[in-house]
Write a protein that holds these residues in place. Structure first.
Motif, PDB file in Angstrom:
ATOM      1  N   ALA A  83       1.205  -0.980  -0.053  1.00 41.51           N
ATOM      2  CA  ALA A  83       0.055  -0.012   0.457  1.00 41.51           C
ATOM      3  C   ALA A  83       0.317   1.542   0.027  1.00 41.51           C
TER       4      ALA A  83
ATOM      5  N   ASP B  20       1.066   4.385  -2.800  1.00 38.44           N
ATOM      6  CA  ASP B  20       0.789   5.748  -2.333  1.00 38.44           C
ATOM      7  C   ASP B  20       2.136   6.563  -2.200  1.00 38.44           C
TER       8      ASP B  20
ATOM      9  N   SER C 169      -2.919   5.515  -6.142  1.00 38.37           N
ATOM     10  CA  SER C 169      -3.832   6.296  -4.311  1.00 38.37           C
ATOM     11  C   SER C 169      -4.891   4.987  -4.514  1.00 38.37           C
TER      12      SER C 169
ATOM     13  N   GLY D 207      -3.860   1.779  -3.065  1.00 37.18           N
ATOM     14  CA  GLY D 207      -2.771   1.572  -1.955  1.00 37.18           C
ATOM     15  C   GLY D 207      -4.472   2.318  -0.262  1.00 37.18           C
TER      16      GLY D 207
ATOM     17  N   HIS E 272      -4.313  -0.455   2.510  1.00 36.56           N
ATOM     18  CA  HIS E 272      -4.369  -0.079   3.907  1.00 36.56           C
ATOM     19  C   HIS E 272      -6.245  -0.480   4.157  1.00 36.56           C
TER      20      HIS E 272
END
Length: 230
Positions: free
Chosen positions: A153, A157, A168, A171, A175
């Motif tokens: 992740a 990012d 993004s 990610g 997460h």
């Protein structure tokens, strides 16, 4: 009776595999239209889930041994679930649906747990997946996978620090998988030990700091229940 049952199983497998193959083709064509062409978010998530479920159904029918599963012998399941995860990876490479990344991470977790269950026995309850003091390697697998998914992740990012591309979003979904795995494993393991509440508070504070630094709320949400407990 045994011959009849074997014939029924063969017929069921053949029908399921055929249906899954046809459904996979249909879902792929729908994905080409709704994801690649129209770029619609909700249909992309729905098609990802349907593609994963259809792949799992077809591959389990093709490779799993039902008699072994009934006897709680899951040694035939890692292979179809591994192939399902691989199929999801191919789906992601083609359509770049961020939600599919979360399902790939969960698929890897399921495969790892099934492989461990074939040698160490099945977990007796959900706590075995998070308590490091429990019997078996399951909690350690959860912790290791949480770390690996968190690293993945962060790679997404860091490649998109301004959060303007789908990297993004990849990610974000990773997460959401990494945070519960890390927070639950460490927090439950510390709660299970006497005299470790202060250490648990320090760990939760560290997770909160990480969440603020990387600007991801998933760690704060995962830790909120343990803060109430403290």
């Amino acid at each position: 009776n045994a011959v009849t049952m074997t014939t029924e199983i063969v017929n069921y497998r053949t029908q399921t595999i055929t249906t899954a193959a046809i459904a996979a083709a249909v879902l792929w064509l729908l994905s080409e239209y709704f994801i690649r062409r129209r770029r619609m978010v909700a249909p992309a998530i729905a098609l990802s889930v349907l593609f994963a479920a259809n792949a799992a159904a077809g591959l389990i029918a093709a490779f799993a041994q039902p008699f072994m599963v009934v006897q709680q012998d899951f040694s035939s399941l890692p292979w179809p679930f591994g192939l399902t995860t691989l199929a999801l990876a191919v789906f992601w490479l083609r359509f770049r649906v961020p939600f599919a990344m979360a399902m790939i991470a969960v698929g890897l977790f399921v495969v790892a747990i099934l492989l461990a269950a074939t040698s160490a026995g099945s977990p007796t309850n959900v706590d075995d997946l998070f308590l490091l003091s429990a019997d078996g390697p399951f909690a350690w697998i959860t912790l290791a996978l949480g770390v690996l998914v968190f690293v993945g992740a962060m790679c997404f990012d860091m490649s998109d620090p301004h959060r303007v591309t789908r990297r993004s979003a990849n990610g974000f979904w990773l997460h959401l998988v990494a945070a519960p795995a890390l927070v639950n494993t460490l927090a439950l393991s510390l709660l299970d030990r006497d005299g470790s509440l202060l250490f648990l508070l320090a760990v939760l504070a560290l997770f909160a700091l990480v969440a603020i630094v990387i600007d991801r709320r998933s760690f704060l949400i995962a830790a909120s229940g343990y803060v109430v407990t403290l």
